[in-house]
Write a protein that holds these residues in place. Structure first.
Motif, short mmCIF file in Angstrom:
data_model
loop_
_atom_site.label_atom_id
_atom_site.label_comp_id
_atom_site.label_asym_id
_atom_site.label_seq_id
_atom_site.Cartn_x
_atom_site.Cartn_y
_atom_site.Cartn_z
N VAL A 1 39.57 35.13 47.22
CA VAL A 1 38.91 34.71 45.99
C VAL A 1 39.81 33.74 45.21
O VAL A 1 40.03 33.89 44.03
N THR B 1 41.69 42.73 40.99
CA THR B 1 40.50 43.55 40.87
C THR B 1 39.45 42.89 39.98
O THR B 1 38.26 42.99 40.24
N GLU C 1 37.55 40.42 42.04
CA GLU C 1 36.65 41.10 42.97
C GLU C 1 35.42 41.65 42.24
O GLU C 1 34.30 41.56 42.75
N SER D 1 33.17 38.73 41.34
CA SER D 1 32.52 38.25 42.55
C SER D 1 31.36 39.16 42.95
O SER D 1 30.28 38.69 43.30
#
Length: 176
Positions: free
Chosen positions: A125, A133, A136, A139
């Protein structure tokens, strides 16, 4: 179905609605994923060289979008489902539910299988200005939101292709 909202689906409308709805919804979702966090590039990166990842990602995404649009058309045209569909909003809600289920299936099954096939252990990413985190989570939320956009547009386009319009439109421009 109520007497004023009667509609019937023919095979041209069903399959045309599936293809058209899948394509238009795929473009809408793709724009969310592309501009929201370059997730289209990630999809393409699983299948090809990084230099062509965006184009390949869009191609794969739109092909899958049309395929899933046809799946939605097959489900939405079943007699048992048609008995539950009264108006435009029912198709939009069905599309949203379909998009949510599709997002769970894609994120929980399809994407991990594609990653395994490509030999990728974790999604990179680097395109986000945040790391770890938080990136994530962002995303994943973007991925989920994109699938809800897909379902919303798919349901609306499918209904429209089949001559089912929102009640406000029908009241202002009655179809004879």
């Amino acid at each position: 179905m109520s007497g004023t909202d009667m509609h019937s689906l023919d095979s041209v409308g069903v399959w045309g609605g599936g293809v058209t709805g899948g394509l238009v919804a795929g473009i809408a979702m793709g724009l969310v994923l592309h501009f929201g966090g370059n997730q289209i590039e990630l999809l393409g990166g699983l299948a090809t060289e990084p230099g062509t990842a965006v184009g390949v990602g869009w191609t794969i995404h739109l092909m899958l979008s049309i395929g899933f649009g046809l799946l939605f058309a097959a489900i939405a045209s079943r007699n048992a489902v048609q008995q539950l569909m009264d108006d435009f909003s029912d198709y939009v809600i069905a599309g949203l539910v379909f998009g949510a289920i599709l997002g769970l299936f894609a994120g929980g099954v399809l994407f991990p299988l594609a990653m395994e096939r490509a030999g990728v252990a974790a999604l990179p990413v680097p395109f986000l200005p945040i790391a770890g985190t938080t990136a994530e989570l962002f995303s994943a939320l973007l991925f989920g939101f994109g699938h809800l956009v897909y379902g919303l547009v798919l349901g609306g386009v499918f209904a429209t292709v089949n001559g089912i319009t929102p009640s406000g439109v029908r009241e202002r421009a009655p179809v004879r």
